[in-house]
Each structure stands twice: as C-alpha cells, then as structure tokens.
Design an enzyme around this catalytic site. Structure first.
Site, mmCIF file in Angstrom:
data_model
loop_
_atom_site.group_PDB
_atom_site.id
_atom_site.type_symbol
_atom_site.label_atom_id
_atom_site.label_comp_id
_atom_site.label_asym_id
_atom_site.label_seq_id
_atom_site.Cartn_x
_atom_site.Cartn_y
_atom_site.Cartn_z
ATOM 1 N N ASP A 1 -29.952 40.219 -4.648
ATOM 2 C CA ASP A 1 -29.532 38.900 -4.179
ATOM 3 C C ASP A 1 -28.018 38.786 -4.195
ATOM 4 O OD1 ASP A 1 -29.683 38.937 -7.036
ATOM 5 O OD2 ASP A 1 -29.509 36.757 -7.066
ATOM 6 N N GLU B 1 -30.536 37.410 -9.624
ATOM 7 C CA GLU B 1 -29.544 37.657 -10.673
ATOM 8 C C GLU B 1 -28.417 36.633 -10.648
ATOM 9 O OE1 GLU B 1 -25.949 39.348 -12.611
ATOM 10 O OE2 GLU B 1 -26.198 38.740 -10.507
#
Length: 368
Positions: A78, A137
């Site tokens: 991400d 994250e």
C-alpha cells in the site's frame, strides 16, 4: 469480473520496469486488492515451485525445500494517497542519474518488485524463503497486514532471519527506534476573559511543559554497535473554548523516539520523568517497541557479506519491530531515500533498485 492478468515475463526480467508497473496499479491503503490479485496471479503463472497463501490482501509465498534455515523477504504494497504523481515517469537527474518518479517508487514498491522477481526467478535458493507482500501499513497499526498475520497465522512467519524492503538508500539499516506518543494535560478553571482573574488559564499552565521540551537534550544510544539518535518533541497542542473564555484544559502531545535497548515501559517512565513535579496528567495514546539490529546472528553476518557495505541504524519505526517481537532478527534493505517517502516528488535512482536486486540474488544463491 475477469480474472486478473499476471505481470508478463519481460517485466519479471526487468525489475525496474516491474517496479513501474507495480506503482502504476494504484494501491492507496484500503485499495490494495487489484495489486494483490496481480501478485497472486503472477505467482500462480510463473512460480509453480512456491506454496502460495492469501490472507485478505496479504500474499505469502514460500519454498518447501527442506533447507536447514528459512528467511523472510517482506514488503507492504500500500501507499499514501496519490497527488498527481502517477503514472510513473523515467527522467535523468544530474545528481542521481536515471530515476523513476511516482507514488510508491520509494515507499516501497521497488523492494516489493525485487521480491516478486526473485520469487519467480529462483526456484532453488540456498535457504528456504518466505516472501510476504502485505496490506495496510500506511494506516493505523491495528489494520497492518503483517500484524494481522502475526496474530492469526504466526506459523506463516516462522523464520531465522528477515529482510524488510523498506527504503534504505540501497544499504542495510539494522533494527529501528521505538515510538511513543503521550498527551500531557493541564487543568484550569473557566471564566469570562473580561474577568480573567476569576479563572485559571490552562494554556498558560502548559508553558513549563514546553520549556522542558525546548531544553531537552536527546541521547544517542549505542545498541549492538549502531548509534541510535533519540528525540522527544511536542508534535501538537490543543486548548481553548471560545475567544472570550479562559480555557480550563490544554493538552500538549509529545512523541518520543527511543533507542531499541529501551522497552515501552522505559520510554513511558522517561516521559513522565520529564514533567515530574508539574501539575499535569500524562496519558500514553500510542506506543510500539523498537527492534535491536540483530546483526550478530549468523545469517545476518552472511547477509552483510553478500550485499556489502556498512550497516547503519534505522531511526524511524518500521515493521522489523514486528519480526523482533516474534524473535526473528530483521533488517531494512531496500531502494530509495527514506526522506522522500510520502513526498509528492517521490523518486528512486534506478541503480539502487538494481543494486538491491543483485545483493539479494547473491545472498539467496550463495552456499549458506
């Protein structure tokens, strides 16, 4: 919805082109599914030697060769939100040479691309390898895909050593500092500002907190041969009711970045000691342990010998701390300057991507 298409073989052969292709699949936190689908499809098409499992938008792929040792190579897929910096572009910089520009090039799809290329290219590494690409994250820790795996499927993360592809300028950064945030609150008494003597101004009462923070001298702590710089700073302040009211509360938010030799309890005690004697309330709102470098582990020593260079400390918190909590020594090793992570001009030297590819290839192919 049609099945996702895997990355083409020519992309897997050119890790820079693969990095660009991964970046161009937008995967802001919460929107990782398309990229996770493509990684999974790529492994199915090009890595029959791997056992592949999926947990949400986290992909785990591992060899089962019966080697004596197992390592993890991991990275999050991400990114923070895009701001006009996709699709990626290639340009030439007078200082850095050929560079790849765009969201995710630094944090951290270069490391993820290297891992995917090696997962497909190396059917018989010298150690068993578990590759992990995980989600969420860049948002609150409770959503972190690696943390989710550690809680619900820890057997998938069993290993002797781990490499996290976080940006480290293509060098090895061992461990990471811990982090703690706390609210330090003063109390007062409300009154009309025209009759201020009838109240107690909580914002004024916060002045001694700021004075102590301004005079604070952070330490540098040596841990396993690496020097970790600490920091304790005000990162926010709030208070006030209205433009004509003496405030009855004021909160100073502080962030303490502490060396991995300290525990979270040590860090909290350190913050409380700073305001000892003041009439304040201290509430810890968030904390995460650091990670020792672990560079004295035999696999780490061989890793350093393969990739070369001198290790440095990681000042920011990274998911190596999650591996540390599982008893797995871990380092950060990935392309990109960490100071450019999340920047709108996020960019990575192409040479660094290739250097990390060569370093990990040499390590995984060596006789360990």
């Amino acid at each position: 919805m049609p099945d996702p298409r895997p990355f083409a073989p020519e992309l897997l052969a050119d890790v820079v082109a693969l990095t660009a292709a991964m970046c161009d699949i937008e995967s802001v936190s919460g929107n990782e599914t398309q990229l996770a689908d493509t990684i999974e499809a790529t492994l199915a098409a090009h890595a029959p030697h791997l056992e592949v499992m999926r947990d949400g938008d986290a992909i785990v792929a591992r060899t089962q060769l019966g080697r004596e040792q197992r390592v993890i190579i991991a990275g999050h897929i991400d990114t923070v939100p895009v701001n006009g910096n996709l699709p990626t572009t290639r340009v030439t910089d007078p200082d850095d040479g050929d560079i790849l520009v765009g969201r995710g090039t630094v944090d951290m799809k270069g490391g993820c691309a290297v891992a995917l290329a090696l997962a497909c290219r190396l059917p018989e590494p010298a150690v068993d390898v578990t590759f992990v690409w995980y989600d969420h994250e860049e948002v609150e820790a409770s959503l972190n895909g690696l943390g989710r795996l550690a809680r619900t499927r820890p057997e998938l993360l069993a290993a002797d050593f781990a490499v996290l592809g976080e940006p480290s300028n293509g060098a090895v950064e061992g461990g990471c500092n811990g982090t703690l945030r706390a609210d330090i609150t003063t109390r007062g008494r409300r009154a009309h500002s025209a009759r201020a003597w009838m109240g107690v101004n909580a914002i004024h009462a916060a002045a001694p907190i700021l004075e102590r923070l301004a005079g604070y001298e952070p330490q540098t702590v040596t841990v396993d041969g690496l020097d970790y710089r600490e920091g304790l700073n005000a990162v926010g302040i709030s208070g006030g009711v209205a433009g004509n009211v003496i405030p009855d509360a004021c909160t100073v938010t502080v962030n303490y970045r502490f060396a991995p030799s300290r525990s979270v309890a040590d860090a909290e005690a350190h913050v409380r000691a700073l305001v000892d004697g003041l009439d304040v309330e201290v509430t810890v709102t968030d904390s995460a342990s650091g990670a020792r470098p672990g560079l004295d582990a035999p696999l780490a020593e061989r890793f350093m010998a393969a990739v070369g260079g001198a290790p440095a400390p990681k000042y920011g918190w990274t998911d190596v701390a999650r591996f540390s909590e599982l008893g797995i020594p871990a380092v950060n090793y990935g392309p990109g300057n960490p100071s450019l992570a999340h920047a709108d001009d996020e960019r990575v030297p192409i040479a660094q991507i290739r250097d990390v590819e060569r370093g990990l290839t040499a390590w995984l192919s060596a006789s360990i």
